[in-house]
Design a protein around this motif. Structure first.
Motif, short mmCIF file in Angstrom:
data_model
loop_
_atom_site.label_atom_id
_atom_site.label_comp_id
_atom_site.label_asym_id
_atom_site.label_seq_id
_atom_site.Cartn_x
_atom_site.Cartn_y
_atom_site.Cartn_z
N MET A 230 42.81 28.28 4.27
CA MET A 230 41.85 28.92 3.39
C MET A 230 41.21 27.88 2.48
O MET A 230 41.85 26.91 2.09
CB MET A 230 42.54 29.98 2.53
CG MET A 230 43.10 31.09 3.40
SD MET A 230 44.24 32.09 2.50
CE MET A 230 45.03 32.95 3.86
N ASP A 234 38.06 31.50 -0.79
CA ASP A 234 38.97 32.62 -0.59
C ASP A 234 39.70 32.95 -1.89
O ASP A 234 40.26 32.07 -2.53
CB ASP A 234 40.00 32.29 0.51
CG ASP A 234 39.36 32.25 1.87
OD1 ASP A 234 38.74 33.26 2.26
OD2 ASP A 234 39.45 31.21 2.56
N ALA A 238 42.79 38.71 -3.51
CA ALA A 238 42.25 39.52 -2.42
C ALA A 238 43.05 39.32 -1.13
O ALA A 238 43.24 40.26 -0.36
CB ALA A 238 40.78 39.18 -2.18
N ILE A 239 43.55 38.09 -0.94
CA ILE A 239 44.37 37.82 0.25
C ILE A 239 45.68 38.61 0.17
O ILE A 239 46.10 39.25 1.14
CB ILE A 239 44.68 36.30 0.37
CG1 ILE A 239 43.41 35.52 0.71
CG2 ILE A 239 45.79 36.02 1.37
CD1 ILE A 239 42.92 35.66 2.13
N PHE A 242 44.93 42.08 0.93
CA PHE A 242 44.70 42.25 2.37
C PHE A 242 46.04 42.42 3.12
O PHE A 242 46.20 43.33 3.93
CB PHE A 242 43.94 41.04 2.91
CG PHE A 242 43.99 40.91 4.41
CD1 PHE A 242 43.19 41.71 5.21
CD2 PHE A 242 44.85 40.00 5.03
CE1 PHE A 242 43.25 41.61 6.59
CE2 PHE A 242 44.92 39.90 6.40
CZ PHE A 242 44.11 40.70 7.19
N TYR A 243 47.00 41.57 2.79
CA TYR A 243 48.30 41.66 3.47
C TYR A 243 49.02 42.97 3.14
O TYR A 243 49.65 43.57 4.00
CB TYR A 243 49.19 40.46 3.12
CG TYR A 243 48.86 39.26 3.96
CD1 TYR A 243 49.09 39.29 5.33
CD2 TYR A 243 48.31 38.12 3.42
CE1 TYR A 243 48.76 38.21 6.13
CE2 TYR A 243 47.99 37.03 4.20
CZ TYR A 243 48.22 37.09 5.56
OH TYR A 243 47.90 36.02 6.35
N GLY A 245 47.64 45.75 2.37
CA GLY A 245 46.95 46.81 3.10
C GLY A 245 47.52 46.92 4.50
O GLY A 245 47.76 48.01 5.03
N THR B 89 44.53 38.27 10.08
CA THR B 89 44.22 37.39 8.94
C THR B 89 43.13 36.38 9.26
O THR B 89 42.23 36.15 8.45
CB THR B 89 45.48 36.61 8.53
OG1 THR B 89 46.59 37.47 8.61
CG2 THR B 89 45.34 36.08 7.13
N TYR B 92 39.96 38.07 9.21
CA TYR B 92 39.64 38.50 7.85
C TYR B 92 39.03 37.35 7.04
O TYR B 92 37.99 37.51 6.41
CB TYR B 92 40.89 39.04 7.17
CG TYR B 92 40.71 39.32 5.70
CD1 TYR B 92 40.06 40.47 5.27
CD2 TYR B 92 41.17 38.42 4.73
CE1 TYR B 92 39.88 40.72 3.92
CE2 TYR B 92 41.00 38.66 3.38
CZ TYR B 92 40.36 39.81 2.97
OH TYR B 92 40.18 40.05 1.64
N VAL B 93 39.68 36.16 7.07
CA VAL B 93 39.14 35.06 6.26
C VAL B 93 37.83 34.55 6.83
O VAL B 93 37.05 33.92 6.12
CB VAL B 93 40.13 33.87 6.06
CG1 VAL B 93 41.40 34.31 5.38
CG2 VAL B 93 40.44 33.16 7.35
N ARG B 126 44.79 45.20 14.72
CA ARG B 126 45.40 44.04 14.08
C ARG B 126 45.70 42.97 15.11
O ARG B 126 46.64 43.11 15.86
CB ARG B 126 46.69 44.45 13.39
CG ARG B 126 46.52 45.55 12.38
CD ARG B 126 45.76 45.09 11.17
NE ARG B 126 45.78 46.11 10.12
CZ ARG B 126 45.31 45.91 8.92
NH1 ARG B 126 44.77 44.78 8.58
NH2 ARG B 126 45.37 46.88 8.02
#
Lengths: 394, 161
Positions: A230, A234, A238-239, A242-243, A245, B89, B92-93, B126
């Motif tokens: 990242m 980033d 928020a990361i 995200f995890y 979620g 992930t 996502y990024v 996912r």
């Protein structure tokens, strides 16, 4: 990573499973594979058929009297089925819910029989170790973690893809030499390893030799072998959100700490990224994470707070900034964005005011305009419309 | 078992029976049976679950428990072209949410929805294990990688009839 092994060299897995069966006295092996990997499934089916034709699987293998057959079992999209007891239940055609250990699968597993559960990558190492010898294998790697490791290098990095590296390599070598550095010359911020159960490592970890123990000591883990880089764009809060979620979606719901606790963590993180967080919320994140880690039933729940804890440990300033200054330095948290017009650059062309969907911009022709922050919905339309670069986002 | 307890056509009933028999009516093969059944019908409505339960000799509750547990199984029909956006992930990024937003506004449906003409359905999943190609989406199993929101229109145009 495991998919590449199953697609690229399925015979190595079949061979290793047969060897394992021979060692422990099993005559049946099952491969549990995600239904999302149709190519890997197809190649495994072909490989099993080939091995049977050559007499390397089936009855009386190579005249030794040893029998071994392999069957495939398909997953159906449930992350928790990576946990061995959940995986076994799924293979039995049930909901993939974990159960308490002990009894361990080695005592009572598939259909109540003693079962040995191994990862694809572990198996892939077996034929090479037997062919080249344990000394050869042990000559690669670190004191406690021997051999090589495959990582899926991805994210904001120039060279993405699968890499096989000796244990003990540093993150710096992986990111800057193999990965070719950060994309677009941006600044490195963090690397996430181990998937949703892992954590984020930062600049201070760049020169730590990577092995199973050092990653755990740094608050992350080897886990899936995912390595996601990242950059400064980033937002670490928020990361973490995200995890969480993901964890909330994938929690099987059996135990309360995971089912309810993770939802609470997600709510607090959402509150923070919406600019409504308080310092007490940050404390609550830490407390709740500790409780979930201690009390959840299976590996998924026990590791689910890791992304929160590791970002809190390594990026505390960023959390505090979100709470006290209502600021997201990466500009990712929409609710915290602030659009402003630089009066020196604004020519008063009215383009932004006409385009604003909520009429939040006021001003008269040829005079600098102003954005009413209370009405602004942070859609970014004005930035696109401005020909003079007068609108900045903070 | 004499016949179906629920409303279902004779041919569909026989198809399910055939699938279950191909797995020796073994309840341990429930997930494989459901995979095959969903492959045939496109989704797993209540009636189908009842017939599967009867064939395997287990309560329909157990079948429903499994169908609702695993995200791969669906009780709603999908579109002719099923779109899945990867929200792993790495995706996502690399901005997978923007791809999802572009799809939503282009198709005018939300996640889990189907367009009125039944042509497209939109789901998230996912990790398809193609992190090097992030962000990724699949349409009926075909993978599209290294996406930017501008690609969405072009890709959907490939499916114009």
């Amino acid at each position: 990573m495991d998919r590449s092994l199953l697609e690229g060299d399925p015979h190595s897995i079949l061979e290793a499973m047969a060897i394992c069966g021979y060692c422990i006295g099993a005559d049946k092996g099952l491969i549990y594979i995600r239904a999302e990997y149709p190519l890997a499934i197809h190649r495994l089916q072909v490989a099993i058929q080939q091995a049977e034709e050559y007499g390397l699987l089936g009855k009386d293998i190579l005249g030794t009297g040893f029998n071994f057959e392999i069957e495939l079992r398909y997953g159906a999209g449930a992350f928790v089925c990576g946990e061995e007891t959940a995986l076994i239940h799924s293979m039995e055609g049930k909901r993939g819910e974990p159960t308490f250990k002990p009894p361990f699968p080695a005592q009572s597993g598939y259909l109540g029989k003693p079962t040995n559960v191994n990862n694809v990558e572990t198996y892939a190492n077996i034929p090479v170790i037997i062919n080249k010898g344990a000394d050869w294998f042990a000559s690669i790697g670190t004191e406690k973690s021997k051999g090589t490791k495959v990582f899926a290098l991805a994210g904001k990095i120039n060279n993405v893809g699968l890499i096989e590296v000796p244990m003990g390599i540093t993150l710096r070598e992986i990111i800057y030499e193999i990965g070719g550095g950060i994309k677009g010359g941006k600044k490195f911020k963090a690397v996430q390893t181990g998937g949703p159960s892992g954590g984020c490592l930062t600049e201070k970890h760049l020169d730590t030799p990577i092995d199973y123990d050092s990653l755990v000591a740094a608050g992350s883990m080897m886990g899936s072998g995912g390595m996601i880089v990242m950059d400064e764009d980033d937002c670490m809060v928020a990361i973490a959100k995200f995890y969480l979620g993901f964890t909330v979606d994938e929690s099987c719901g059996k135990c309360t700490p995971c089912r309810v606790g993770n939802r609470r963590l997600l709510e607090i993180l959402t509150k923070i990224t919406d600019g409504k967080g308080t310092m007490e919320d940050l404390e609550e994140l830490k407390n709740l994470s500790a409780v979930i880690k201690d009390t959840a039933l299976c590996g998924l729940g026990q590791t689910s707070p890791n992304p929160v804890l590791s970002t809190i440990n390594n990026f505390w300033d960023e959390y505090v900034e979100h709470v006290t200054e209502k600021k997201c330095r990466a500009g990712q948290c929409k609710a915290l964005k602030k659009y402003m017009i630089d009066p020196a650059k604004c020519k008063g062309c009215t383009a932004c005011a006409r385009a604003c969907p909520v009429s939040a911009i006021s001003g008269t022709l040829k005079n600098p305009h102003v954005i009413n922050q209370l009405d602004c919905i942070k859609c970014g339309t004005c930035v696109e419309k401005c020909k003079f670069g007068a609108i900045t986002v903070r | 078992m004499v016949g179906p307890k629920v409303k279902i056509s004779e041919s569909n009933f026989l198809k399910i029976k055939e699938i279950c028999e191909s797995f020796d009516n073994n309840p341990g093969e429930l997930i494989n049976v459901l995979h095959k059944t969903q492959e045939h019908f496109g989704f797993l409505p209540e009636e189908v679950q009842q017939v599967v339960a009867d064939c395997l000799g287990i309560p329909v509750g157990r079948v429903y428990g499994v169908v609702s547990f695993y995200s791969f199984f669906t009780m709603k029909p999908k579109g002719k072209y099923a779109i899945s956006v990867c929200l792993g992930t790495a995706c996502y990024v690399k901005g997978a949410e923007k791809i999802l937003d572009a799809l939503k506004s282009e198709l005018k449906i939300s996640e889990g929805g189907v367009t009125d003409d039944g042509k497209f359905s939109l789901d998230v999943l996912r990790c398809v294990g193609a992190c090097g190609l992030a962000p990724v989406m699949t349409i009926n199993g075909k993978t599209y990688g290294r996406l930017v929101p501008e690609h969405v229109k072009e890709i959907l145009a490939e499916y114009a009839e």
